[in-house]
Design a protein around this motif. Structure first.
Motif, PDB file in Angstrom:
ATOM      1  N   UNK A   1     -60.409  33.952 -11.859  1.00  0.00           N
ATOM      2  CA  UNK A   1     -60.469  32.582 -12.427  1.00  0.00           C
ATOM      3  C   UNK A   1     -59.081  32.123 -12.885  1.00  0.00           C
ATOM      4  N   UNK A   2     -58.228  33.083 -13.276  1.00  0.00           N
ATOM      5  CA  UNK A   2     -56.852  32.735 -13.661  1.00  0.00           C
ATOM      6  C   UNK A   2     -56.122  32.092 -12.479  1.00  0.00           C
TER       7      UNK A   2
ATOM      8  N   UNK B   1     -57.413  30.738  -9.809  1.00  0.00           N
ATOM      9  CA  UNK B   1     -58.031  29.450  -9.465  1.00  0.00           C
ATOM     10  C   UNK B   1     -57.495  28.367 -10.405  1.00  0.00           C
ATOM     11  N   UNK B   2     -57.388  28.690 -11.692  1.00  0.00           N
ATOM     12  CA  UNK B   2     -56.886  27.716 -12.681  1.00  0.00           C
ATOM     13  C   UNK B   2     -55.445  27.320 -12.362  1.00  0.00           C
ATOM     14  N   UNK B   3     -54.612  28.306 -11.999  1.00  0.00           N
ATOM     15  CA  UNK B   3     -53.209  28.020 -11.665  1.00  0.00           C
ATOM     16  C   UNK B   3     -53.140  27.144 -10.419  1.00  0.00           C
TER      17      UNK B   3
ATOM     18  N   UNK C   1     -55.464  25.117  -9.207  1.00  0.00           N
ATOM     19  CA  UNK C   1     -55.964  23.768  -9.497  1.00  0.00           C
ATOM     20  C   UNK C   1     -54.940  22.967 -10.295  1.00  0.00           C
ATOM     21  N   UNK C   2     -54.218  23.656 -11.166  1.00  0.00           N
ATOM     22  CA  UNK C   2     -53.179  22.974 -11.954  1.00  0.00           C
ATOM     23  C   UNK C   2     -52.078  22.493 -11.014  1.00  0.00           C
TER      24      UNK C   2
END
Lengths: 325, 71
Positions: free
Chosen positions: B52-53, B55-57, B59-60
């Motif tokens: 999820x880390x 994915x978050x990076x 998406x950012x």
């Protein structure tokens, strides 16, 4: 000036009075840290701080009444008795560690300030710092002063809870680095949950944030409490140890981040209802009183309810998952 | 790409903070633990968090404003 609340949950501190109140809280926090640090290093008898060099002097719990004692080989026990906690007296290591934590916290604060405004960012920082600092200190001090006075099946006598061995600055009996770490952890995990699942409900995002942090903690705690590091020490008490770490630690990690994330995201609504000045006071009251209530609730859930159920199910002594850890 | 990330570095601050915490505070420290075989393997438990880390990076990065018409 009116308090501004944008659709993006941003609350800008428009009033000078509110800004002064926030700064006053920062100054108060700093004074508590300075005073606690002085007490911890120069007046350790006030909080009965266990000696990092003389392990034999530990009381409630004694070295033999800690979980690390059971994990150690005879050679490791002997070495610990001789040299004490590894690296605990190395001030350059402790200061460097704290400076790195300050830098990482500053980055998280900058991000929060940009996206949510100064007041919301300050609420996250001060709230998480105080919430965790008081909750951990309540646990630490209750174990230190009540250790050995209570017995609950199936774990048996509660010899104490835990305590931190390393830290330069202290907030009551919690290292500043632990409080900053909790802020970094909580903010980053709530950020991850928000980025990955932006359309999910607040409750679900808070759950994802809590689980994200708890999974890292399930690896971090066995590493940092190992005989090689001993960053904190657990007293024997629990009926269930997961990877050598008491169950209530993981319940605590999840619950604290879950509850804090929900409360923080609800802040703009509280501001709308009561105004920013009263919202600040409500927030601080919940963070201080709430942390002690959560600490007591975790004790009740993990020791009282879960322990009683385990005892009724026939569990006779501490369970180790997996065996040997 | 790197200029775009650098100009919007504040967006990545929480990611960098948790990344440093994870690699220095946990991953590196796990290498000094010799008393417990399997401590490295235990690290696999953090796989969902690592996933999820990233994915978050990602998406950012995707959400950053484009430079000169290029994203």
């Amino acid at each position: 000036m009116e308090t501004m609340i944008s659709a993006k949950n941003t609350v800008s501190a428009a009033s000078d009075e509110d800004r002064r109140l926030t700064y006053a809280v920062y100054v108060l926090l700093l004074l508590v840290i300075i005073f606690s640090t002085y007490l911890h290093h120069f007046q350790p008898q006030v909080f009965s701080v266990p000696d990092n060099k003389n392990i034999e002097a530990w009381q409630r719990p004694s070295f033999e009444q800690t979980t690390i004692h059971d994990r150690m080989t005879a050679e490791e026990k002997e070495r610990t008795r001789l040299v004490g906690i590894p690296m605990a007296g190395d001030m350059s290591y402790l200061i460097t560690n704290e400076l790195i934590m300050l830098l990482l916290s500053w980055w998280c604060f900058r991000h929060a300030r940009k996206h949510y405004g100064f007041w919301m960012a300050s609420c996250f920082f001060i709230g998480s710092f105080v919430f965790t600092g008081l909750e951990e200190s309540a646990w630490i001090l209750s174990g230190r002063y009540l250790g050995g006075t209570m017995s609950l099946a199936p774990g048996g006598t509660i010899y104490g809870t835990y305590w931190f061995t390393k830290g330069f600055g202290w907030f009551v009996e919690t290292p500043v680095s632990a409080c900053l770490g909790w802020f970094i952890y909580a903010y980053s995990c709530v950020w991850i949950a928000g980025r990955v699942f932006p359309k999910l409900s607040l409750l679900t995002r808070a759950t994802v944030g809590g689980l994200t942090a708890m999974l890292i903690d399930m690896w971090q705690d066995p590493v940092l409490t190992s005989p090689e590091l001993m960053n904190w020490v657990w007293g024997k008490a629990d009926w269930l140890l997961i990877f050598g770490i008491p169950l209530y630690n993981f319940v605590g990690w999840f619950l604290l981040i879950f509850l804090f994330a929900i409360f923080w995201e609800k802040l703009p609504q509280i501001v709308r209802k009561y105004g920013q000045h009263q919202a600040t006071i409500i927030f601080l009251l919940v963070c201080t009183v709430g942390s002690v209530i959560v600490a007591a609730a975790i004790f009740l859930i993990c020791f009282g309810i879960a322990g009683t159920l385990a005892s009724l199910a026939g569990v006779q002594q501490t369970l180790h998952i997996p065996p040997g850890w | 790409m790197f200029r775009k990330i650098w100009r919007n570095r504040i967006e990545f601050y929480p990611a960098i903070a948790i990344f440093i915490w994870y690699t220095v505070g946990v991953l590196l420290n796990s290498t000094v633990v010799k008393s417990r075989p399997g401590i490295g393997t235990l690290g696999w438990i953090t796989l969902p968090t690592v996933a999820v880390f990233f994915v978050a990076v990602y998406k950012t990065y995707r959400g950053l404003p484009s430079e000169g018409g290029k994203s």
